[in-house]
Write a protein that holds these residues in place. Structure first.
Motif, mmCIF file in Angstrom:
data_model
loop_
_atom_site.group_PDB
_atom_site.id
_atom_site.type_symbol
_atom_site.label_atom_id
_atom_site.label_comp_id
_atom_site.label_asym_id
_atom_site.label_seq_id
_atom_site.Cartn_x
_atom_site.Cartn_y
_atom_site.Cartn_z
ATOM 1 N N PRO A 71 -15.459 42.810 2.406
ATOM 2 C CA PRO A 71 -15.922 42.626 3.795
ATOM 3 C C PRO A 71 -16.873 43.754 4.207
ATOM 4 O O PRO A 71 -16.734 44.901 3.768
ATOM 5 N N ASP A 72 -17.834 43.415 5.042
ATOM 6 C CA ASP A 72 -18.778 44.386 5.597
ATOM 7 C C ASP A 72 -19.353 45.333 4.547
ATOM 8 O O ASP A 72 -19.187 46.556 4.631
ATOM 9 N N PRO A 73 -20.024 44.779 3.520
ATOM 10 C CA PRO A 73 -20.651 45.657 2.536
ATOM 11 C C PRO A 73 -21.827 46.408 3.176
ATOM 12 O O PRO A 73 -22.318 46.038 4.248
ATOM 13 N N SER A 74 -22.271 47.441 2.524
ATOM 14 C CA SER A 74 -23.372 48.255 3.071
ATOM 15 C C SER A 74 -24.711 47.575 2.819
ATOM 16 O O SER A 74 -25.596 48.096 2.131
ATOM 17 N N ILE A 75 -24.834 46.360 3.346
ATOM 18 C CA ILE A 75 -26.060 45.575 3.214
ATOM 19 C C ILE A 75 -26.422 45.066 4.603
ATOM 20 O O ILE A 75 -25.547 44.600 5.347
ATOM 21 N N ASP A 76 -27.669 45.148 4.971
ATOM 22 C CA ASP A 76 -28.106 44.734 6.310
ATOM 23 C C ASP A 76 -27.685 43.299 6.597
ATOM 24 O O ASP A 76 -27.916 42.383 5.787
ATOM 25 N N ASP A 77 -27.063 43.061 7.767
ATOM 26 C CA ASP A 77 -26.677 41.735 8.282
ATOM 27 C C ASP A 77 -25.589 41.053 7.456
ATOM 28 O O ASP A 77 -25.221 39.917 7.758
ATOM 29 N N ALA A 78 -25.079 41.680 6.403
ATOM 30 C CA ALA A 78 -24.088 41.027 5.537
ATOM 31 C C ALA A 78 -22.685 41.262 6.074
ATOM 32 O O ALA A 78 -22.339 42.363 6.516
ATOM 33 N N ALA A 79 -21.877 40.195 6.041
ATOM 34 C CA ALA A 79 -20.474 40.297 6.453
ATOM 35 C C ALA A 79 -19.530 40.150 5.271
ATOM 36 O O ALA A 79 -18.443 40.713 5.250
ATOM 37 N N ILE A 80 -19.932 39.356 4.268
ATOM 38 C CA ILE A 80 -19.082 39.097 3.114
ATOM 39 C C ILE A 80 -19.926 39.169 1.835
ATOM 40 O O ILE A 80 -21.002 38.560 1.760
ATOM 41 N N LEU B 198 -27.952 40.505 -13.314
ATOM 42 C CA LEU B 198 -26.517 40.610 -13.580
ATOM 43 C C LEU B 198 -25.956 39.288 -14.106
ATOM 44 O O LEU B 198 -26.445 38.209 -13.774
ATOM 45 N N ASN B 199 -24.873 39.391 -14.909
ATOM 46 C CA ASN B 199 -24.144 38.201 -15.349
ATOM 47 C C ASN B 199 -23.089 37.781 -14.324
ATOM 48 O O ASN B 199 -22.543 36.691 -14.401
ATOM 49 N N THR B 200 -22.782 38.666 -13.385
ATOM 50 C CA THR B 200 -21.813 38.367 -12.333
ATOM 51 C C THR B 200 -22.490 37.592 -11.207
ATOM 52 O O THR B 200 -23.572 37.960 -10.759
ATOM 53 N N ALA B 201 -21.839 36.517 -10.768
ATOM 54 C CA ALA B 201 -22.387 35.719 -9.665
ATOM 55 C C ALA B 201 -22.193 36.470 -8.346
ATOM 56 O O ALA B 201 -21.088 36.919 -8.034
ATOM 57 N N ILE B 202 -23.275 36.607 -7.589
ATOM 58 C CA ILE B 202 -23.249 37.320 -6.314
ATOM 59 C C ILE B 202 -23.600 36.343 -5.195
ATOM 60 O O ILE B 202 -24.637 35.680 -5.242
ATOM 61 N N VAL B 203 -22.737 36.266 -4.175
ATOM 62 C CA VAL B 203 -22.976 35.443 -2.989
ATOM 63 C C VAL B 203 -22.787 36.339 -1.768
ATOM 64 O O VAL B 203 -21.743 36.987 -1.623
ATOM 65 N N VAL B 204 -23.804 36.384 -0.902
ATOM 66 C CA VAL B 204 -23.743 37.217 0.294
ATOM 67 C C VAL B 204 -23.863 36.306 1.519
ATOM 68 O O VAL B 204 -24.774 35.475 1.602
ATOM 69 N N LEU B 205 -22.907 36.471 2.468
ATOM 70 C CA LEU B 205 -22.882 35.667 3.684
ATOM 71 C C LEU B 205 -23.011 36.564 4.907
ATOM 72 O O LEU B 205 -22.571 37.729 4.888
ATOM 73 N N ASP B 206 -23.587 36.015 5.988
ATOM 74 C CA ASP B 206 -23.664 36.786 7.231
ATOM 75 C C ASP B 206 -22.417 36.538 8.073
ATOM 76 O O ASP B 206 -21.488 35.845 7.658
ATOM 77 N N ARG B 207 -22.388 37.072 9.297
ATOM 78 C CA ARG B 207 -21.196 36.982 10.124
ATOM 79 C C ARG B 207 -20.926 35.561 10.614
ATOM 80 O O ARG B 207 -19.811 35.223 10.985
ATOM 81 N N ALA B 208 -21.942 34.720 10.593
ATOM 82 C CA ALA B 208 -21.764 33.317 10.990
ATOM 83 C C ALA B 208 -21.383 32.434 9.808
ATOM 84 O O ALA B 208 -21.242 31.217 9.944
#
Length: 366
Positions: free
Chosen positions: A102-111, A19-29
């Motif tokens: 918030p809370d995407p349908s990805i394991d352990d992901a919060a943001i 993808l050309n879109t920047a993707i950043v995934v963070l956990d709950r911490a």
């Protein structure tokens, strides 16, 4: 995740990297779970580097992003930012549209943060608007200047005739004042009209006029009131090919930009006055709706006081100056010369520096 996705030979991470879109995934911490290739380019960093220093720099340097993430967590709704100016780990700025889920349908992901780099689009749009405004203002000023030259010429001639007829030397002092002031106004109008000679172009190694300008500014710096000796920081790319330009006019442009920097430093209280000069080649760059394969970019950066916000949009217009005794013609003339070379001058303010950039095509279009 659907059964078809599980059985697919294409991994989701590989799709995100395409993808050309920047993707950043963070956990709950708030720790980093994932960074795709576009995000590494957007932030000018690597996945390993972010893991090492932690993802907190995203929010420390960008409070607007931190507030948006807090809002998304609180409301459990997608938060969108338009044309947000973000600062990377190395101090570079990016303009982006951001969507924070918030809370995407990805394991352990919060943001899940999606950042679309729109800096080029914003720059081209803003450049077109400013360019149109500069052309309109310049035409208005030139029309006014031509109208003023005729009565000034008549006034100057009448004062000369009157001076010959006056027998009293004391009265002739008044005619001398008229002649002096009309000549001054004529010179000012000529400067308002801008350069009248067509550029005499030849191949130029850009570092030669840059070095000449640096030597001239070093001499002028001796007469400036600086808190400390002027320091130079040169960051040249020796592989830059020669440009097709008028060498003398290039020196005039660079000298105008350099003198602006010197004047700003003389008005500042910085204990380490510095001018940084950087040369680079950029590819596929658009200048005034014309796309060029290769362009030269010369950055002149100083750590003097910032330009007042009310002057930023009109900085290159004639007769606009932030200084008490400034004519407001230096930057306007420099921009006109740059445009005669199919180039442009850009202005950008950073947290502690002011930067002017001269951008010229390596090979101008016919």
């Amino acid at each position: 995740m659907t059964q078809s996705a599980i059985n697919s030979p294409i991994r989701p991470a590989r799709l995100a990297d395409a993808l050309n879109t920047a993707i950043v995934v963070l956990d709950r911490a708030g720790q980093l779970l994932y960074l795709n290739s576009a995000a590494e380019q957007f932030w000018d960093t690597s996945y390993a580097s972010v893991l090492k220093q932690g993802a907190q720099f995203f929010f420390t340097m960008n409070p607007i992003l931190a507030n948006a993430v807090d809002e998304a967590r609180t409301t459990q709704q997608v938060v969108t930012l338009r044309e947000a100016e973000l600062i990377g780990p190395h101090g570079q700025t990016r303009i982006a549209d951001c969507a924070i889920t918030p809370d995407p349908s990805i394991d352990d992901a919060a943001i899940l943060m999606e950042l679309t780099d729109i800096e080029r689009h914003v720059r081209i749009s803003r450049d077109a608007q400013l360019h149109a405004m500069q052309i309109s203002t310049r035409q208005l000023v030139r029309g006014l200047a031509h109208e003023l030259k005729n009565p000034l010429g008549g006034l100057h001639g009448a004062a000369q005739l009157l001076e010959r007829e006056l027998p009293n030397a004391g009265l002739r002092e008044y005619t001398k004042i008229i002649l002096t002031e009309t000549e001054r106004l004529k010179n000012l109008i000529d400067r308002m009209l801008g350069p009248t000679n067509r550029p005499q172009k030849s191949t130029v190694n850009i570092h030669d006029p840059l070095e000449q300008v640096r030597r001239l500014l070093c001499i002028e710096a001796e007469d400036c009131v600086l808190t400390a000796p002027l320091r130079w920081k040169l960051d040249f790319d020796p592989s830059i090919p020669d440009v097709v330009a008028d060498r003398d006019q290039l020196i005039q442009v660079l000298l105008n930009l350099g003198r602006n920097a010197l004047q700003a430093l003389s008005e500042s209280e910085t204990t380490d006055p510095c001018i940084c000069v950087k040369t680079r080649v950029l590819r596929q760059y658009t200048i005034h709706q014309q796309r060029h394969r290769l362009v030269l970019r010369i950055d002149l950066e100083n750590n003097g006081p910032p330009v007042p916000e009310h002057l930023v949009e009109s900085l290159f217009l004639p007769m606009v100056s932030g200084r008490a005794h400034g004519s407001g013609l230096g930057l306007s003339i420099a921009q006109t010369i740059a445009e005669q070379h199919q180039g442009m001058i850009e202005f950008k303010q950073k947290p502690e520096t002011v930067q002017f950039s001269l951008i010229l095509p390596i090979q101008p279009a016919p």
